[in-house]
Design an enzyme around this catalytic site. Structure first.
Site, short mmCIF file in Angstrom:
data_model
loop_
_atom_site.label_atom_id
_atom_site.label_comp_id
_atom_site.label_asym_id
_atom_site.label_seq_id
_atom_site.Cartn_x
_atom_site.Cartn_y
_atom_site.Cartn_z
N THR A 40 -2.00 5.69 29.61
CA THR A 40 -2.25 7.00 29.35
C THR A 40 -3.33 7.51 28.10
O THR A 40 -3.92 8.31 28.32
CB THR A 40 -0.97 7.89 29.16
OG1 THR A 40 0.07 7.66 30.13
CG2 THR A 40 -0.91 9.28 28.87
N TYR A 97 -9.97 -3.49 27.15
CA TYR A 97 -8.71 -3.64 27.29
C TYR A 97 -8.47 -4.84 28.21
O TYR A 97 -7.80 -5.60 28.08
CB TYR A 97 -7.73 -2.74 27.79
CG TYR A 97 -7.31 -1.56 26.55
CD1 TYR A 97 -7.96 -1.18 25.65
CD2 TYR A 97 -5.79 -1.79 26.59
CE1 TYR A 97 -7.23 -0.31 24.79
CE2 TYR A 97 -5.19 -1.06 25.42
CZ TYR A 97 -5.82 -0.22 24.53
OH TYR A 97 -5.25 0.27 23.62
N ARG A 157 7.77 24.24 19.04
CA ARG A 157 9.17 24.10 18.58
C ARG A 157 9.55 22.81 18.27
O ARG A 157 8.85 21.61 18.75
CB ARG A 157 10.04 24.27 19.97
CG ARG A 157 11.44 24.52 19.77
CD ARG A 157 12.03 25.31 20.94
NE ARG A 157 12.13 24.50 21.95
CZ ARG A 157 12.93 23.54 22.43
NH1 ARG A 157 13.87 23.18 21.34
NH2 ARG A 157 12.81 22.59 23.61
N GLY A 181 3.94 25.43 24.97
CA GLY A 181 3.87 25.76 23.45
C GLY A 181 3.87 24.44 22.80
O GLY A 181 3.99 24.38 21.66
N SER A 201 -0.77 0.96 26.31
CA SER A 201 -0.84 0.44 24.80
C SER A 201 0.36 -0.51 24.54
O SER A 201 0.22 -1.35 24.05
CB SER A 201 -0.52 1.80 23.88
OG SER A 201 -1.84 2.89 24.37
N HIS A 250 -11.02 16.05 -6.81
CA HIS A 250 -11.75 17.27 -6.82
C HIS A 250 -13.04 17.32 -6.43
O HIS A 250 -13.83 16.56 -6.76
CB HIS A 250 -11.52 17.89 -8.17
CG HIS A 250 -11.72 19.42 -8.35
ND1 HIS A 250 -11.00 20.53 -7.60
CD2 HIS A 250 -12.87 20.03 -8.76
CE1 HIS A 250 -11.40 21.43 -7.87
NE2 HIS A 250 -12.51 21.44 -8.40
#
Ligand code: NDP
Length: 451
Positions: A42, A99, A204, A175, A15, A435
């Site tokens: 990636t 690309y 985290r 995690g 990128s 709404h």
């Protein structure tokens, strides 16, 4: 006539590298770029794009279930992993072609080879020796896996996109972003998922309410979240793979995927040999203009390990090209970069967590709302949405927004403009809500939490 083959040579066509190459060429530079893998990097080939396609696929499982509450009888459904992977591959091939066209239409010369430095102005690219006045390193990152016995049996996200079949039982270690996203993908598609994380709450670094809600919601959806769990070793058995855990227990699965972080991809570039400032774990040190300690060598994207997100790499690449070839000095500001985790439900966030804000801003007001989204009044699904605003008490600026729930990334993308622009809580309050939406909550929260 320049003494160099190119005004700019870019290492890595992901990128950041592709954007920088195209913009520099548009500013009139003679540009070359090399890439030993597929052009797109990636994000396009084995990251954000295929991941999001798999997230869509996984979500259908819930959509079929939820439809019943709205009067639909969906009937028996069947899922084909090979069909999904083929469809995903077709889309990635299409993007890869786009690309390639972007580069050739911009007049950038592509070398489908690995490049490395010979000296600060000379590169070995495949069999060729190339000289360049400016060089941009945009080689991205790669998945890092701890060196435990049996690690040769594990896969990373790179391989997860091309598995020949959907694993019946899968253990996902980690995690963070990738672990939470793939836990949701495999779970939605029908695998039995064990997510093993060494800490006491996933994600985290995110706001503590986000961590709590994501952890609770993914378990409700069926992910077997095993916290404070470490893997000692992995061995192949007749039935699959057996993980030996730190407490002596074992877990048997068919596939083990590690999502334990990514590291800058500097292997074979010879950066130390040319005297480039490279820090712990391969991070290239740059200033606000993405310039390294060697004045004509720049670096953007994950290889600099600043904020490792595709849009950031693109922004850095563009700013670099404008600065060096466009005559406009554009430093990159990494404040208030919005981001998302495409877990299920997803997370959208901009600005500091409540904990970080207390440290950096001192007195803050926190507005929080947790509610059952309207859709689930009929679907019956037990899923909560979390919305949270963090306001700097002194200036009354909204400095953070954290959402867990359907469409959180879409909502935060819009609101990030307001946060980046420094709008105050009063500006949010005087904006009329739409709404019924979930996002209207962000302009109707009136009472800060006490304490
Ligand atoms: P993260 O840094 O997000 O998470 C790594 C996880 O692995 C953490 O939970 C960490 O635990 C754990 N870990 C690290 N070392 C070990 C170890 N030795 N043993 C066990 N667990 C370990 O990395 P990811 O791989 O998930 O993603 C890499 C980066 O890619 C992200 O930081 C993000 O920048 C980018 N990304 C962005 C996405 C998006 O924008 N939606 C999607 C995917 C990736 P601990 O927390 O305890 O350190």
């Amino acid at each position: 006539m320049s003494q160099f083959d190119y005004d700019l040579f870019v290492l890595g066509a992901g990128s950041g590298g592709v954007r920088a190459a195209r913009i520099a060429a548009a500013h009139g530079a003679r540009v070359g770029i090399c890439e030993y893998s597929r052009v797109g990097g990636t994000c396009v080939i084995r990251g954000c794009v295929p991941k999001k396609l798999l997230v869509y696929a996984a979500h259908f499982a819930e959509d079929f279930e939820d439809a019943r509450g709205f009067g639909w009888d969906v009937g028996p459904v069947r899922f084909s992993w090979p069909d999904l992977i083929r469809a995903k591959d077709r889309e990635i091939d299409r993007l890869n072609q786009i690309y390639l066209s972007l580069l050739s239409n911009s007049g950038v010369t592509l070398y489908p080879q690995r490049g490395s430095f010979i000296d600060p102005h000379r590169l070995q690219v495949g069999d060729e020796l190339i000289t360049a006045e400016h060089i941009l390193i945009a080689t991205g990152g790669y998945p890092w896996v701890p060196d435990i016995p049996g690690v040769e049996h594990v896969i990373t996200s790179d391989e997860a996109f091309d598995l020949p079949e959907l694993p019946r039982r899968v253990a996902i270690v980690g995690g963070g972003f990738i672990a939470c996203e793939f836990a949701g993908i495999f779970n939605g598609l029908g695998s039995e998922v064990f997510q093993l994380y060494r800490g006491d709450a996933v994600l985290r670094g995110f706001d503590h309410d986000v961590r709590r809600v994501v952890g609770a919601e993914i378990q409700k959806k069926g992910v077997r979240l095993m916290l404070e769990t470490e893997v000692e070793s992995i061995r192949k058995t007749q039935q699959g793979l057996e993980l030996l855990l730190h407490d002596g227990s074992t877990l048997e699965v068919d596939q083990v995927m590690y999502a334990t972080g990514r590291e800058p991809n500097i292997w074979g570039l010879n950066l130390k040999e040319i005297g480039l400032d490279v820090r712990l774990r391969g991070r290239i040190v740059v200033n606000d203009f993405s310039q390294t300690n060697i004045k004509h060598i720049y670096a953007v994207g994950d290889v600099t390990s600043r904020v490792n997100l595709t849009p950031v790499a693109i922004y850095e690449g563009h700013a670099f090209a404008d600065t060096v070839f466009g005559g406009t000095a554009r430093p990159v500001n990494h404040e208030f970069v919005p981001s998302a985790v495409f877990s299920q439900p997803p997370v959208g966030t901009v600005g500091p967590s409540e904990e970080e804000a207390r440290i950096h801003y001192g007195a803050i007001d926190v507005y929080r709302s947790e509610f059952k989204p309207m859709k689930h009044t009929l679907s019956g699904r037990d899923e909560k949405t979390l919305m949270k605003l963090i306001v700097d008490r002194e200036s009354q600026k909204v400095i953070g927004i954290h959402i867990v729930g359907a469409d959180a990334p879409e909502i935060v993308q819009g609101f990030a403009v307001a946060v980046k622009s420094g709008l105050t809580k009063e500006r949010f309050d005087c904006t009329i809500g739409i709404h019924p939406t979930a996002a209207e909550e962000l302009v109707t929260m009136r009472s800060p939490e006490q304490g």
